[in-house]
Design a protein around this motif. Structure first.
Motif, PDB file in Angstrom:
ATOM      1  N   PHE A 123       3.456   6.239  -5.181  1.00  0.00           N
ATOM      2  CA  PHE A 123       3.329   6.365  -6.632  1.00  0.00           C
ATOM      3  C   PHE A 123       2.203   7.330  -6.989  1.00  0.00           C
ATOM      4  N   ILE A 124       1.053   7.201  -6.268  1.00  0.00           N
ATOM      5  CA  ILE A 124      -0.083   8.078  -6.576  1.00  0.00           C
ATOM      6  C   ILE A 124       0.258   9.525  -6.259  1.00  0.00           C
TER       7      ILE A 124
ATOM      8  N   ARG B 107       2.490  10.859  -8.859  1.00  0.00           N
ATOM      9  CA  ARG B 107       1.759  11.121 -10.097  1.00  0.00           C
ATOM     10  C   ARG B 107       0.990  12.444 -10.024  1.00  0.00           C
ATOM     11  N   ARG B 108       0.392  12.678  -8.839  1.00  0.00           N
ATOM     12  CA  ARG B 108      -0.327  13.948  -8.659  1.00  0.00           C
ATOM     13  C   ARG B 108       0.647  15.126  -8.779  1.00  0.00           C
TER      14      ARG B 108
ATOM     15  N   LEU C 209       2.418   2.002  -3.299  1.00  0.00           N
ATOM     16  CA  LEU C 209       1.407   2.472  -4.244  1.00  0.00           C
ATOM     17  C   LEU C 209       0.986   3.902  -3.935  1.00  0.00           C
ATOM     18  N   MET C 210       0.837   4.204  -2.629  1.00  0.00           N
ATOM     19  CA  MET C 210       0.447   5.572  -2.262  1.00  0.00           C
ATOM     20  C   MET C 210       1.512   6.570  -2.703  1.00  0.00           C
TER      21      MET C 210
ATOM     22  N   THR D 205       0.826  -1.209   0.000  1.00  0.00           N
ATOM     23  CA  THR D 205       0.000   0.000   0.000  1.00  0.00           C
ATOM     24  C   THR D 205       0.857   1.254   0.000  1.00  0.00           C
TER      25      THR D 205
END
Lengths: 101, 320
Positions: free
Chosen positions: A83-84, A87-88, A80-81, A77
């Motif tokens: 990465f998010i 990306r933002r 992935l967070m 998790t």
């Protein structure tokens, strides 16, 4: 038993060092990308060391297995967070200069 | 000694974070401090041995509430370009009075805690009649047997909250996500959602003899639902039945009436099957809690207004 205790202490100390480095990186790095980088990399390794230490210290393979599972889920998790978040940041670069100290 | 030091540190951190949360100028900072505060409070519950409350605090108090606050902040920021909290207009007299009252409360509470015996009569009462409750976990026994009336009212309050949300009918998350926007989120949902469903069921089941129960299971399931909806926006769109939201309350009231018919007393379970009654009520309550927490984020828009009905074409998916 003493060997296991020493191993526990060593892993705990190494984990704390990684957490410390990650926290310093979070506070001191100039922009969000660097901060995400410092936080996720250092904290995942730190968490790995600490959960290994706790798993060894628990002296029960079932509890140890549960702790390893906890670490694996947090690993999935949190990477992935990060990465998010990255990306933002990429999508709206204005946040970087606007909101950081 | 070591643990006392840790306790003092987390107690101080709680107070500092609460002050930071209240007195920071930017709303986003307050929200961040609030989330951190929730996690620290969960640590406190862990230190007190109340693992049930710790899970609920971390999941609902910090996770769901924090996410809701962040969504609202985003909404507010979209409405106004820059939000700062209103200037602290509280006078120093008010602050001094409040500080005085807090000191008195802390002093009296700590003196009560210091001079009262740790094993109170209530704990003894619970322990001695635990074998009659049908479960082995004292927290579950109190919540769903000895004081089940309170829990019934709590579920009622949750239902009222859901009604409020539905009647206001503002979806916090109304912007459309592209279905295939994020393949990593997809793969994470494949990994985490089944684990969440399993863990929620485990928490529900284990609540009868160790920390766990309906609220924790509901929180975990709600997290799974929210993640699923984020990863696959079309998958769960407008299929939330209001009946499922109310099932916890309905089953609980039905159990109350049934027990009244059987035993001439509200929520006095038949002695042999008390554990099964409790499990049934808890399962229904967990489903309702999960859907309630989920509906705080994603509300089916068709229900709330006539204007929204024009935009919705797939009425067949709705199951009222």
């Amino acid at each position: 038993m003493i060997i296991l205790d020493v191993l526990t202490v060593i892993l705990l100390v190494v984990g704390l060092v990684f957490f410390f480095a990650g926290s310093i990186g979070l506070l001191r790095f100039p922009d969000l990308m660097c901060r995400v980088h410092a936080l996720t990399k250092a904290d995942n390794i730190g968490l790995a060391c600490i959960s290994l230490a706790v798993a060894i210290y628990s002296n029960d393979w079932l509890i140890g297995l549960k702790i390893i599972f906890v670490w694996l889920f947090i690993l999935a998790t949190s990477s992935l967070m990060s990465f998010i978040i990255a990306r933002r940041i990429n999508m709206s670069n204005k946040i970087i200069s606007g909101d950081s100290r | 000694m070591m643990f006392y030091l840790f306790d003092i540190i987390i107690a101080l951190m709680t107070i500092i974070l609460a002050c930071l949360c209240l007195f920071s100028r930017q709303a986003i900072n307050s929200i961040t401090y609030f989330i951190a505060l929730g996690l620290i409070v969960a640590l406190i519950w862990t230190r007190l041995g109340a693992y049930d409350v710790a899970i609920a605090e971390a999941a609902i108090g910090s996770g769901v509430t924090g996410a809701l606050l962040l969504f609202s902040w985003r909404k507010l920021r979209a409405a106004k370009s820059n939000i700062t909290l209103t200037e602290n207009t509280i006078s120093k007299k008010v602050i001094a009075t409040a500080f005085f009252i807090v000191v008195i409360i802390v002093f009296s509470l700590s003196s009560i805690l210091l001079f009262s015996k740790p094993n109170s009569a209530l704990a003894y009462l619970v322990d001695s009649s635990l074998s009659d409750s049908g479960v082995l976990n004292p927290v579950t026994a109190v919540l769903l047997n000895f004081r089940s009336f309170d829990t019934l009212l709590e579920i009622g309050v949750l239902f009222l909250a859901a009604l409020g949300v539905y009647s206001i009918g503002i979806s916090l998350f109304d912007y459309e996500l592209k279905p295939s926007s994020n393949f990593l989120l997809h793969s994470l949902s494949k990994l985490v959602v089944p684990a969440c469903v399993l863990f929620g069921g485990y928490t529900l089941w284990v609540g009868s003899y160790s920390p766990g129960g309906a609220f924790q299971a509901g929180a975990v399931w709600a997290g799974a639902l929210i993640l699923l909806r984020l990863a696959h926006p079309r998958l769960l769109a407008r299929k939330l039945s209001p009946w499922l939201l109310t099932i916890g309350l309905i089953v609980f009231i039905a159990a109350a009436i049934a027990t009244f018919v059987i035993n001439k007393n509200f929520l006095l379970y038949p002695a042999l099957y008390a554990g099964k009654w409790i499990l049934l009520i808890e399962t229904a309550a967990a489903i309702s809690i999960a859907l309630l927490l989920y509906s705080l984020f994603f509300i089916p828009k068709k229900i709330n207004s006539k204007s929204a009905a024009n935009t919705i074409t797939d009425d067949a998916g709705e199951s009222i």
